[in-house]
Design a protein around this motif. Sequence first.
Motif, PDB file in Angstrom:
ATOM      1  N   GLY A  94      50.440  48.724  45.263  1.00  0.00           N
ATOM      2  CA  GLY A  94      50.193  48.833  43.826  1.00  0.00           C
ATOM      3  C   GLY A  94      50.433  47.490  43.168  1.00  0.00           C
ATOM      4  O   GLY A  94      50.721  46.504  43.842  1.00  0.00           O
ATOM      5  N   PRO A  95      50.326  47.434  41.849  1.00  0.00           N
ATOM      6  CA  PRO A  95      50.547  46.170  41.152  1.00  0.00           C
ATOM      7  C   PRO A  95      51.955  45.636  41.406  1.00  0.00           C
ATOM      8  O   PRO A  95      52.894  46.417  41.585  1.00  0.00           O
ATOM      9  N   PRO A  96      52.133  44.310  41.427  1.00  0.00           N
ATOM     10  CA  PRO A  96      53.461  43.736  41.629  1.00  0.00           C
ATOM     11  C   PRO A  96      54.427  44.174  40.530  1.00  0.00           C
ATOM     12  O   PRO A  96      54.006  44.471  39.410  1.00  0.00           O
ATOM     13  N   THR A  97      55.699  44.227  40.852  1.00  0.00           N
ATOM     14  CA  THR A  97      56.723  44.598  39.886  1.00  0.00           C
ATOM     15  C   THR A  97      56.609  43.709  38.661  1.00  0.00           C
ATOM     16  O   THR A  97      56.458  42.506  38.763  1.00  0.00           O
ATOM     17  N   GLY A  98      56.684  44.316  37.498  1.00  0.00           N
ATOM     18  CA  GLY A  98      56.591  43.564  36.257  1.00  0.00           C
ATOM     19  C   GLY A  98      55.165  43.336  35.790  1.00  0.00           C
ATOM     20  O   GLY A  98      54.936  42.867  34.691  1.00  0.00           O
ATOM     21  N   ARG A  99      54.183  43.683  36.612  1.00  0.00           N
ATOM     22  CA  ARG A  99      52.775  43.481  36.245  1.00  0.00           C
ATOM     23  C   ARG A  99      52.031  44.812  36.086  1.00  0.00           C
ATOM     24  O   ARG A  99      50.862  44.816  35.737  1.00  0.00           O
ATOM     25  N   ALA A 100      52.709  45.916  36.341  1.00  0.00           N
ATOM     26  CA  ALA A 100      52.036  47.220  36.318  1.00  0.00           C
ATOM     27  C   ALA A 100      51.437  47.530  34.947  1.00  0.00           C
ATOM     28  O   ALA A 100      50.379  48.123  34.852  1.00  0.00           O
ATOM     29  N   GLY A 101      52.086  47.118  33.866  1.00  0.00           N
ATOM     30  CA  GLY A 101      51.586  47.416  32.528  1.00  0.00           C
ATOM     31  C   GLY A 101      50.790  46.290  31.908  1.00  0.00           C
ATOM     32  O   GLY A 101      50.421  46.370  30.738  1.00  0.00           O
ATOM     33  N   ALA A 102      50.510  45.243  32.663  1.00  0.00           N
ATOM     34  CA  ALA A 102      49.784  44.091  32.121  1.00  0.00           C
ATOM     35  C   ALA A 102      48.360  44.481  31.731  1.00  0.00           C
ATOM     36  O   ALA A 102      47.730  45.318  32.362  1.00  0.00           O
ATOM     37  N   VAL A 103      47.877  43.867  30.657  1.00  0.00           N
ATOM     38  CA  VAL A 103      46.512  44.113  30.215  1.00  0.00           C
ATOM     39  C   VAL A 103      45.550  43.423  31.181  1.00  0.00           C
ATOM     40  O   VAL A 103      45.717  42.251  31.504  1.00  0.00           O
ATOM     41  N   ARG A 104      44.572  44.170  31.659  1.00  0.00           N
ATOM     42  CA  ARG A 104      43.581  43.628  32.590  1.00  0.00           C
ATOM     43  C   ARG A 104      42.239  43.555  31.882  1.00  0.00           C
ATOM     44  O   ARG A 104      41.754  44.542  31.345  1.00  0.00           O
ATOM     45  N   TRP A 105      41.643  42.397  31.871  1.00  0.00           N
ATOM     46  CA  TRP A 105      40.350  42.204  31.218  1.00  0.00           C
ATOM     47  C   TRP A 105      39.235  42.823  32.040  1.00  0.00           C
ATOM     48  O   TRP A 105      38.221  43.238  31.509  1.00  0.00           O
ATOM     49  N   ILE A 106      39.409  42.828  33.340  1.00  0.00           N
ATOM     50  CA  ILE A 106      38.413  43.407  34.226  1.00  0.00           C
ATOM     51  C   ILE A 106      39.020  44.659  34.844  1.00  0.00           C
ATOM     52  O   ILE A 106      40.118  44.620  35.386  1.00  0.00           O
ATOM     53  N   GLN A 107      38.315  45.751  34.761  1.00  0.00           N
ATOM     54  CA  GLN A 107      38.789  47.023  35.284  1.00  0.00           C
ATOM     55  C   GLN A 107      37.883  47.451  36.441  1.00  0.00           C
ATOM     56  O   GLN A 107      36.878  48.132  36.240  1.00  0.00           O
ATOM     57  N   PRO A 108      38.222  47.054  37.673  1.00  0.00           N
ATOM     58  CA  PRO A 108      37.370  47.458  38.801  1.00  0.00           C
ATOM     59  C   PRO A 108      37.443  48.969  39.022  1.00  0.00           C
ATOM     60  O   PRO A 108      38.462  49.594  38.770  1.00  0.00           O
ATOM     61  N   LYS A 109      36.342  49.536  39.496  1.00  0.00           N
ATOM     62  CA  LYS A 109      36.314  50.972  39.787  1.00  0.00           C
ATOM     63  C   LYS A 109      37.115  51.287  41.036  1.00  0.00           C
ATOM     64  O   LYS A 109      37.684  52.347  41.178  1.00  0.00           O
ATOM     65  N   ARG A 110      37.131  50.346  41.983  1.00  0.00           N
ATOM     66  CA  ARG A 110      37.942  50.506  43.185  1.00  0.00           C
ATOM     67  C   ARG A 110      38.196  49.123  43.772  1.00  0.00           C
ATOM     68  O   ARG A 110      37.536  48.155  43.428  1.00  0.00           O
ATOM     69  N   GLY A 111      39.143  49.043  44.649  1.00  0.00           N
ATOM     70  CA  GLY A 111      39.487  47.773  45.275  1.00  0.00           C
ATOM     71  C   GLY A 111      40.906  47.831  45.818  1.00  0.00           C
ATOM     72  O   GLY A 111      41.577  48.854  45.723  1.00  0.00           O
ATOM     73  N   GLU A 112      41.350  46.755  46.374  1.00  0.00           N
ATOM     74  CA  GLU A 112      42.684  46.662  46.960  1.00  0.00           C
ATOM     75  C   GLU A 112      43.398  45.453  46.370  1.00  0.00           C
ATOM     76  O   GLU A 112      42.753  44.486  45.963  1.00  0.00           O
ATOM     77  N   LEU A 113      44.704  45.494  46.346  1.00  0.00           N
ATOM     78  CA  LEU A 113      45.507  44.382  45.828  1.00  0.00           C
ATOM     79  C   LEU A 113      46.141  43.617  46.982  1.00  0.00           C
ATOM     80  O   LEU A 113      46.654  44.218  47.928  1.00  0.00           O
ATOM     81  N   PHE A 114      46.108  42.308  46.883  1.00  0.00           N
ATOM     82  CA  PHE A 114      46.728  41.436  47.868  1.00  0.00           C
ATOM     83  C   PHE A 114      47.548  40.386  47.147  1.00  0.00           C
ATOM     84  O   PHE A 114      47.202  39.964  46.049  1.00  0.00           O
ATOM     85  N   LYS A 115      48.617  39.966  47.768  1.00  0.00           N
ATOM     86  CA  LYS A 115      49.427  38.865  47.252  1.00  0.00           C
ATOM     87  C   LYS A 115      49.189  37.662  48.159  1.00  0.00           C
ATOM     88  O   LYS A 115      49.272  37.762  49.380  1.00  0.00           O
ATOM     89  N   LEU A 116      48.908  36.525  47.545  1.00  0.00           N
ATOM     90  CA  LEU A 116      48.652  35.285  48.272  1.00  0.00           C
ATOM     91  C   LEU A 116      49.944  34.506  48.459  1.00  0.00           C
ATOM     92  O   LEU A 116      50.710  34.336  47.520  1.00  0.00           O
ATOM     93  N   ASP A 117      50.195  34.048  49.666  1.00  0.00           N
ATOM     94  CA  ASP A 117      51.317  33.150  49.939  1.00  0.00           C
ATOM     95  C   ASP A 117      50.777  31.725  49.800  1.00  0.00           C
ATOM     96  O   ASP A 117      50.193  31.171  50.727  1.00  0.00           O
ATOM     97  N   ALA A 118      50.941  31.146  48.603  1.00  0.00           N
ATOM     98  CA  ALA A 118      50.375  29.830  48.301  1.00  0.00           C
ATOM     99  C   ALA A 118      50.912  28.743  49.227  1.00  0.00           C
ATOM    100  O   ALA A 118      50.173  27.835  49.616  1.00  0.00           O
ATOM    101  N   THR A 119      52.175  28.839  49.617  1.00  0.00           N
ATOM    102  CA  THR A 119      52.749  27.842  50.524  1.00  0.00           C
ATOM    103  C   THR A 119      52.052  27.880  51.880  1.00  0.00           C
ATOM    104  O   THR A 119      51.718  26.840  52.446  1.00  0.00           O
ATOM    105  N   ALA A 120      51.819  29.062  52.397  1.00  0.00           N
ATOM    106  CA  ALA A 120      51.132  29.193  53.691  1.00  0.00           C
ATOM    107  C   ALA A 120      49.715  28.651  53.604  1.00  0.00           C
ATOM    108  O   ALA A 120      49.258  27.950  54.509  1.00  0.00           O
TER     109      ALA A 120
END
Length: 98
Positions: free
Chosen positions: A25-51
Amino acid sequence: MLMLFLLPVAASAQTPDREWTHLAGPPTGRAGAVRWIQPKRGELFKLDATAIRTNYATIRPGQPSEAKTLGSQINLPMPDGTTARFAIVEAPVMDPEL
């Protein structure tokens, strides 16, 4: 300006070890964030920028047509939750003096 060209290499059902983390699900603290784009479906991923910075600090230069033979490979998440492997090369699109 610098462009990285991506060419599909093969599909994969698993995520790479360190670069992407599949989120339930959305990262902690971001669950209630306003989203400009509302996809009908999809998956969430977190990027490890250092890697990403470490693994792709030096991308070989080349023409996009040479990516499959010269390029480094990168896994990118797809909307269905799988990852796909792409070959990438560094391809400058402007004169170096600009």
